[in-house]
Design an enzyme around this catalytic site. Sequence first.
Site, mmCIF file in Angstrom:
data_model
loop_
_atom_site.group_PDB
_atom_site.id
_atom_site.type_symbol
_atom_site.label_atom_id
_atom_site.label_comp_id
_atom_site.label_asym_id
_atom_site.label_seq_id
_atom_site.Cartn_x
_atom_site.Cartn_y
_atom_site.Cartn_z
ATOM 1 N N ASP A 174 -19.901 36.226 -0.309
ATOM 2 C CA ASP A 174 -20.419 35.681 -1.556
ATOM 3 C C ASP A 174 -21.936 35.489 -1.516
ATOM 4 O O ASP A 174 -22.430 34.415 -1.806
ATOM 5 C CB ASP A 174 -19.691 34.340 -1.806
ATOM 6 C CG ASP A 174 -20.065 33.706 -3.130
ATOM 7 O OD1 ASP A 174 -20.318 34.437 -4.089
ATOM 8 O OD2 ASP A 174 -20.090 32.457 -3.190
ATOM 9 N N GLU A 204 -14.394 32.278 7.544
ATOM 10 C CA GLU A 204 -13.253 32.602 6.691
ATOM 11 C C GLU A 204 -12.726 34.015 6.874
ATOM 12 O O GLU A 204 -12.593 34.777 5.899
ATOM 13 C CB GLU A 204 -13.608 32.366 5.214
ATOM 14 C CG GLU A 204 -13.891 30.910 4.918
ATOM 15 C CD GLU A 204 -13.952 30.607 3.416
ATOM 16 O OE1 GLU A 204 -13.769 31.529 2.610
ATOM 17 O OE2 GLU A 204 -14.164 29.440 3.072
ATOM 18 N N TYR A 220 -12.129 23.681 -1.308
ATOM 19 C CA TYR A 220 -12.761 23.517 -2.626
ATOM 20 C C TYR A 220 -11.773 22.913 -3.609
ATOM 21 O O TYR A 220 -11.471 23.490 -4.642
ATOM 22 C CB TYR A 220 -13.285 24.881 -3.113
ATOM 23 C CG TYR A 220 -14.532 25.285 -2.366
ATOM 24 C CD1 TYR A 220 -15.781 24.862 -2.789
ATOM 25 C CD2 TYR A 220 -14.457 26.050 -1.205
ATOM 26 C CE1 TYR A 220 -16.930 25.191 -2.092
ATOM 27 C CE2 TYR A 220 -15.598 26.389 -0.497
ATOM 28 C CZ TYR A 220 -16.834 25.949 -0.946
ATOM 29 O OH TYR A 220 -17.976 26.268 -0.257
ATOM 30 N N GLU A 279 -17.348 23.107 4.622
ATOM 31 C CA GLU A 279 -17.823 23.427 3.272
ATOM 32 C C GLU A 279 -17.032 22.601 2.273
ATOM 33 O O GLU A 279 -15.819 22.422 2.436
ATOM 34 C CB GLU A 279 -17.601 24.903 2.897
ATOM 35 C CG GLU A 279 -18.509 25.878 3.574
ATOM 36 C CD GLU A 279 -18.271 27.334 3.140
ATOM 37 O OE1 GLU A 279 -17.784 27.572 2.010
ATOM 38 O OE2 GLU A 279 -18.562 28.225 3.960
HETATM 39 C C1 GCB Z 1 -16.637 29.850 0.687
HETATM 40 C C2 GCB Z 1 -17.517 30.756 1.453
HETATM 41 C C3 GCB Z 1 -18.928 30.798 0.907
HETATM 42 C C4 GCB Z 1 -18.891 30.826 -0.613
HETATM 43 C C5 GCB Z 1 -18.214 29.567 -1.106
HETATM 44 C C6 GCB Z 1 -18.101 29.541 -2.627
HETATM 45 O O1 GCB Z 1 -15.605 29.436 1.151
HETATM 46 O O2 GCB Z 1 -17.535 30.493 2.819
HETATM 47 O O3 GCB Z 1 -19.580 31.924 1.416
HETATM 48 O O4 GCB Z 1 -20.160 30.977 -1.177
HETATM 49 O O5 GCB Z 1 -16.921 29.497 -0.575
HETATM 50 O O6 GCB Z 1 -18.978 29.019 -3.285
HETATM 51 O O7 GCB Z 1 -17.130 30.088 -3.140
#
Ligand code: GCB
Length: 651
Positions: free
Chosen positions: A206, A450, A503, A539
């Site tokens: 990403d 990941e 997330y 994260e």
């Molecule tokens: C993740 C990734 C990261 C992305 C992020 C996102 O899990 O490790 O590279 O930018 O999520 O914002 O979706």
Amino acid sequence: MAPVQARAWAVLGALLWGCGLALQGGMLYPRESASRERKELDGLWSFRADFSDNRRQGFEQQWYRTPLRESGPILDMPVPSSFNDVGQDGQLRSFVGWVWYEREVTLPQRWTQDLGTRVVLRIGSAHYYAIVWVNGVHVAEHEGGHLPFEVDISTLVQSGPLSSCRITIAVNNTLTPYTLPPGTILYKMDTSKYPKGYFVQNTNFDFFNYAGLHRPVLLYTTPTIYIDDITITTGVDQNTGLVNYQIFVQGSEHFQLQVSLLDKEGKVVAQGLGSQGQLQVPSAHLWWPYLMHEHPAYLYSLEVRLTAQTAARSVSDFYTLPVGIRTVAVTESQFLINGKPFYFHGVNKHEDADIRGKGFDWPLMVKDFNLLRWLGANSFRTSHYPYAEEVMQLCDRYGIVVIDESPGVGIVLAQSYSNASLQHHLEVMGELVRRDKNHPAVVMWSVANEPASSLKPAAYYFKTLIAHTKALDPSRPVTFVTNSNYEADLGAPYVDVICVNSYYSWYHDYGHLEVIQLQLATQFENWYRTYQKPIIQSEYGAEVISGFHQDPPLMFSEEYQQGLLEQYHLVLDQKRKEYVVGELIWNFADFMTDQSPMRVIGNKKGIFSRQRQPKSAAFLLRQRYWKLANETRYHRSAVKSQCVGKSPFTF
Ligand code: GCB
């Protein structure tokens, strides 16, 4: 070489490694000394992208043979910088294939005439595959866009009457299932929809695949008998600091080595002789992280002096390495630095900014460190690839703790678990450890982010990769960063610390901040019950378009990002009393990605905008990080004396 042919290079590299052709030589950062000079080659280079259908015109017409301006039109291209965003040409922005850089350099007379001088060309990073010629002669190739490589060009520059040399570097940004990070080239064959030969590059990560000469390019000299590498590990016995050193010399087997360790005042505190040994420093000043101690980031200087006698003359070489004395250890539920529990309160970053893309930039770097210290961040992860050496040096100086990550991001295809991929990944870990092993700031290696770690080959892949990394550096723990399920993760048994990304209320349960506490607590409990290892929330975050406000909070508003963070913090505050040892926000700043309906001119999960201006969440996080620092410091005056700018807290 057409874009996809980069794969052949990857496989060849892997075979060489498999045949035992492991890393040769050291990769000491080029520093000036009484015996070493540097000549920086940053500035404007001549540039051309090879837009020919097969992208091979440059090789067919041998553009490296004559000055680039003679074989066709050229552009001025700044180095270091990505080439993508400096121009007005959309085709260049998304170009895939070979681009050509060239620069003429005038050399000091001594470099070309003194045969006792070794002249080395060093390229901080060229993304992704690079071929280098000097005066039309092929001198080096390198795979991998985030680590330095160098080549001794003495014989070329010392063989003729010329006092200048022409450096040509062809760089290919094509990613394949065997590169790190992996990618694929997709040829669109339907001629009713696409022109003949049309292809696009797909990736499973990403961030935008910026390319070019991203870090400083320079020439430096050493004597022909020289200090090639130094490995330092440190320990502490009561209050005596232990500095174990091993020095590698090239050019002769007959030499003497003297080492001296100097404190900040320049006083010699320990001395040794020979290629390896242990220095003992009574009442040592330890290297402590920022905000953990009144005097963080104490650095000694290790001065290495080499002397050798050849038939013709005596040779000396000098190299000075900053050394921080500290220990790192991991228990079932703690991450210890100098024997004290360390809690990571920090960020994930990217090397990313307007115009320059991933190009190294001093003002940007200093601004980022000022923001980190303002925020009260004590750590970051080099998501998702190794950062510039200059960044690592500043981490050492400021006490910012680093989880040093390889470019193993987006490993999701079965092919990317092949032997060729594994061999290349092992080699990249070798290059990373070789470059960063002496940084006290680096406390853990992360081999990947990941990966599809529930695929069957992941078990063997990560077992091998992590064992290899530990063999390269037994002094640091190793992790990889997962977002998979605790039951399905085949790599987790091999890591020392569980790093988990999640997330909640962003990629699912959109808008429902009320479910975060339950889901996050369950996440931590499941992982801990299964593995009994310390856990870092590596994260978490939410997307915000700076200045969007909605109350009650809606997704993409500043209030939603704040609300989401607050929910996470409630659970983190419970679990950090048990086994959670860190929290790293995603992300420090907004950054560019591929275009997609999921992204609004890049990823907007930054707590700072791409121009490094704070969103509301930055203030929330600042309050939290200073509070955490106040709770976890070991010297009462620590936070006060290091506060950068006005802090909202009293001490
Ligand atoms: C993740 C990734 C990261 C992305 C992020 C996102 O899990 O490790 O590279 O930018 O999520 O914002 O979706």
